[in-house]
Every structure is written in structure tokens, then in C-alpha cells.
Design a protein around this motif. Structure first.
Motif, PDB file in Angstrom:
ATOM      1  N   THR A 170      35.676  29.438  49.699  1.00 56.48           N
ATOM      2  CA  THR A 170      35.679  29.640  48.256  1.00 56.48           C
ATOM      3  C   THR A 170      35.694  28.294  47.535  1.00 56.48           C
ATOM      4  OG1 THR A 170      36.917  31.705  48.524  1.00 56.48           O
ATOM      5  CG2 THR A 170      36.909  30.703  46.327  1.00 56.48           C
TER       6      THR A 170
ATOM      7  N   GLN B  64      33.903  44.295  33.978  1.00 58.80           N
ATOM      8  CA  GLN B  64      33.779  44.470  35.425  1.00 58.80           C
ATOM      9  C   GLN B  64      35.021  45.148  36.017  1.00 58.80           C
ATOM     10  OE1 GLN B  64      31.772  40.852  37.384  1.00 58.80           O
ATOM     11  NE2 GLN B  64      32.447  40.066  35.390  1.00 58.80           N
TER      12      GLN B  64
ATOM     13  N   GLN C 178      36.439  38.496  45.749  1.00 54.85           N
ATOM     14  CA  GLN C 178      35.890  38.091  47.041  1.00 54.85           C
ATOM     15  C   GLN C 178      35.030  39.198  47.658  1.00 54.85           C
ATOM     16  OE1 GLN C 178      39.197  36.267  49.332  1.00 54.85           O
ATOM     17  NE2 GLN C 178      38.662  34.370  48.295  1.00 54.85           N
TER      18      GLN C 178
ATOM     19  N   GLY D  47      32.896  40.652  45.666  1.00 54.57           N
ATOM     20  CA  GLY D  47      31.727  40.600  44.792  1.00 54.57           C
ATOM     21  C   GLY D  47      31.723  41.615  43.671  1.00 54.57           C
ATOM     22  N   LYS D  48      32.864  42.287  43.435  1.00 57.41           N
ATOM     23  CA  LYS D  48      32.910  43.311  42.386  1.00 57.41           C
ATOM     24  C   LYS D  48      33.259  42.734  41.015  1.00 57.41           C
ATOM     25  CE  LYS D  48      33.939  47.103  45.548  1.00 57.41           C
ATOM     26  NZ  LYS D  48      34.845  48.219  45.899  1.00 57.41           N
TER      27      LYS D  48
ATOM     28  N   THR E  82      32.655  38.983  39.072  1.00 57.68           N
ATOM     29  CA  THR E  82      32.107  37.636  39.153  1.00 57.68           C
ATOM     30  C   THR E  82      32.293  36.922  37.818  1.00 57.68           C
ATOM     31  OG1 THR E  82      29.892  38.402  38.511  1.00 57.68           O
ATOM     32  CG2 THR E  82      30.384  38.278  40.870  1.00 57.68           C
TER      33      THR E  82
END
Length: 341
Positions: free
Chosen positions: A140, A186, A305, A307-308, A310
Motif C-alpha cells: 500500500t 461509496q 483494500q 477496492g470498494k 477508492t
């Protein structure tokens, strides 16, 4: 080391050379900063809005959204080691008071708030504590996640509290799709099945909102409250998440909230002026939100982490910190500005 320091309120900070922080206590952690978010709160600090609440002595280093690599640790630190990649919960806490024991550590009675009431992370190094460190995957990049430490956790914390109210068939209005709002969209998509309506005065921000999962978008053009009421059959939304809360947006947010609905105040800068009869006669709730807990940030990092969630960022070198603050103030930043020392 270089650090962005406020010397006097209502004047721009300066980039100074100051001593590097060192480990003094057994649970101290010194982090080499890889990314530091630039927040509207930094502008409010410069405007003196926080002075009476924090009592911080000037000059000091701002910056409360921080991630990087562990540089040094105290003798009792066991959860992270030198070289680990970490994101930092914004408030090092005691772990011993009632709030900490209950998992409500944002209300720790013995906490510090680097960047707000003591030296923060718009610098090359930051002193924090083991309790603030969340270890990340070594791959990361801190600059890619730093803003989740405040913008992210604040948006997620509000959504987490609102989620039980947002069953399928409900509507949630996201008022403001900027640095916090774009994460809130998100988070809503990840945690709920609600209909997401995003209101913003910037067409580009609304385009981003559509990409991130907004079901409907509304341009804040002076008719936006009526537009939201039309979308909700005249009722208003069950929940309004107000990520702006200044310059009249806070009044609009309450007006877009339905009877027995909940108006979550997340942004700040202006007063809410509502006749009490309008509150009691409709039983609308006004709910404050301050950052979030350690567990909120840990949960958010799982989503990130995977990807849901960003971050959309604009990156600046530390030497360009004043440019980043100016761009934020002028509305030129889509998403979040990040300093990379």
C-alpha cells in the motif's frame, strides 16, 4: 525536517525547518510521513475557528490525515515494527477511560489530536502512539490512503450510524460530493441498498458521484431543494448527510429531510437556524458527527483494500502545501489534496 506551521491566525502558514520528533514514552511511535491529507478543517484552523476549543499554542504543525512508515518505536510497542506501512487514527487515545473501554474512543477523555491541538503530520515525521497505528499491506502506498484517516473515517462513521435507518426503499441525500462526500457515496453503496441522491453545485463533482454509485444527481442551482422534494414525492429523504453545512447548505439539508427523518451534520462552518416548532412538529433529528472510532477506520481499510472505496486525489509535494491550501479554498480540488513529503 520540513513542516507546515501556523504562526498567526488569518495568515498563511509557512514551511519551516524544525527538529524531528523522537520517541520518549514506551508506547510512542514516530512515523515517516508518506502522505498527509489537506482538509477544509486546516482552512478553519487558519481562520481561528478552532482556537478556543483546542487552546493550542502557536506556532505548531497542522495536518491530521496521515499515513506512512514506522520510523521508530518505544520499548513497549508490540503491534507495529520499524518499516511497517501504517495509517494513523487521528487521535492517539489512552485505552483506559470509559469511552475507550466502550469502543467509543473518539470521545476518549485523555486523547490528543495531532494537527488540531498538537503538532500534526504536514511534515516529514510525526510523533503518535501505538494505539493510533493500523498496519497495512506492505504494497500500500501511504499517499493513496492518507485521507481515509480523516475524510474517509468521518464519512464512514456517519454512514455507519445512518445505515440502520436506510433499509431498501429509502432515500439518502448526500449534500456535497467533495473530499468527504465522494467517500460517503461509496460507503453508502457498500453498506446499504438505499437510493442515493447527490447534491452539489459543481457539475464535475456530480459526474464523479455518478461514477462512484450515485443513483441520481442534482445540481445545487437554487432550485435543488424543490428538485429533491419532487424526487421523493414531496416527502424529503429519510436521511440527509450534510458534508457542507455552511453558506446556507445546512438550512437546505434540513429542508430536504422528511418528517421523522435524520439530518446528519458532518461539514461545518455556519450555524443551523431552525425554529424549534419545526423540529418538534416533524420530529426530525439533527445528529452531529466527529471523525470516528479506531474500529471505523479499521473497517474502512478493509473496504479500501478490497477496492470498494477508492480515493480520488490530487497530489502536491510538501513544498507546495500553500498551493494545495489555496486550491482547496478555491474549489479546484476534486476529491482530496494530498501532500507527499
Amino acid at each position: 525536517m520540513k513542516a507546515v506551521r501556523v504562526h498567526k491566525y488569518h495568515q498563511q502558514p509557512s514551511i519551516d525547518e524544525v527538529p524531528e520528533p523522537t520517541v520518549k514514552g514506551p508506547f510512542d511511535v514516530v512515523v515517516k510521513i508518506g502522505g498527509a491529507g489537506v482538509c477544509r478543517t486546516d482552512l478553519h484552523i487558519i481562520e481561528e475557528q478552532w482556537a478556543d476549543k483546542t487552546g493550542v499554542a502557536l506556532p505548531y504543525t497542522i495536518g491530521h490525515e496521515n499515513a506512512g512508515w514506522v520510523h521508530d518505536v518505544g520499548s513497549a510497542v508490540s503491534n507495529v515494527a520499524i518499516g511497517d506501512t501504517v495509517i494513523l487514527h487521528p487521535t492517539p487515545t489512552c485505552g483506559l477511560c470509559r469511552a475507550c473501554r466502550a469502543g467509543d474512543d473518539m470521545h476518549c477523555s485523555n486523547n490528543a489530536f495531532p494537527g488540531i491541538d498538537c503538532d500534526g503530520g504536514m511534515a516529514e515525521y510525526l510523533l503518535t502512539s501505538a494505539r493510533a497505528c493500523i498496519k497495512l499491506d506492505p504494497g500500500t502506498q501511504p499517499e493513496d490512503v492518507a485521507a481515509l484517516a480523516d475524510a474517509g473515517i468521518t464519512a464512514y462513521h456517519a454512514v455507519r450510524k445512518a445505515a440502520p435507518l436506510l433499509y431498501p426503499g429509502t432515500t439518502c441525500v448526500v449534500n456535497g460530493a467533495g473530499g468527504l462526500g465522494h467517500i460517503g457515496i461509496q460507503s453508502l453503496r457498500a453498506l446499504t441498498a438505499t437510493n442515493i441522491v447527490v447534491v452539489d453545485r459543481n457539475a464535475e463533482a456530480l459526474d464523479l458521484a455518478k461514477q462512484l454509485g450515485a443513483d441520481q444527481t442534482v445540481l445545487a442551482d437554487g432550485k435543488h431543494v424543490d428538485t429533491v422534494l419532487d424526487i421523493t414525492n414531496g416527502d424529503g429523504a429519510e436521511v440527509v448527510l450534510d458534508f457542507v453545512a455552511e453558506q446556507g447548505a445546512q438550512q437546505d439539508a434540513f429542508a430536504m429531510t422528511q418528517r421523522a427523518g435524520s439530518h446528519f451534520v458532518i461539514g461545518y462552518g455556519s450555524n443551523i437556524d431552525i425554529p424549534t416548532i419545526d423540529i418538534i412538529s416533524t420530529e426530525r433529528n439533527i445528529i452531529g458527527n466527529l471523525v470516528g472510532t479506531y474500529n471505523d477506520l479499521a473497517e474502512l481499510m478493509v473496504l479500501a483494500q478490497a477496492g470498494k472505496v477508492t480515493l480520488h486525489t490530487k497530489k502536491y509535494p510538501l513544498d507546495a502545501a500553500l498551493d494545495a491550501l489555496a486550491d482547496l479554498d478555491a474549489g479546484r480540488v476534486r476529491g482530496r489534496a494530498i501532500l507527499t513529503p
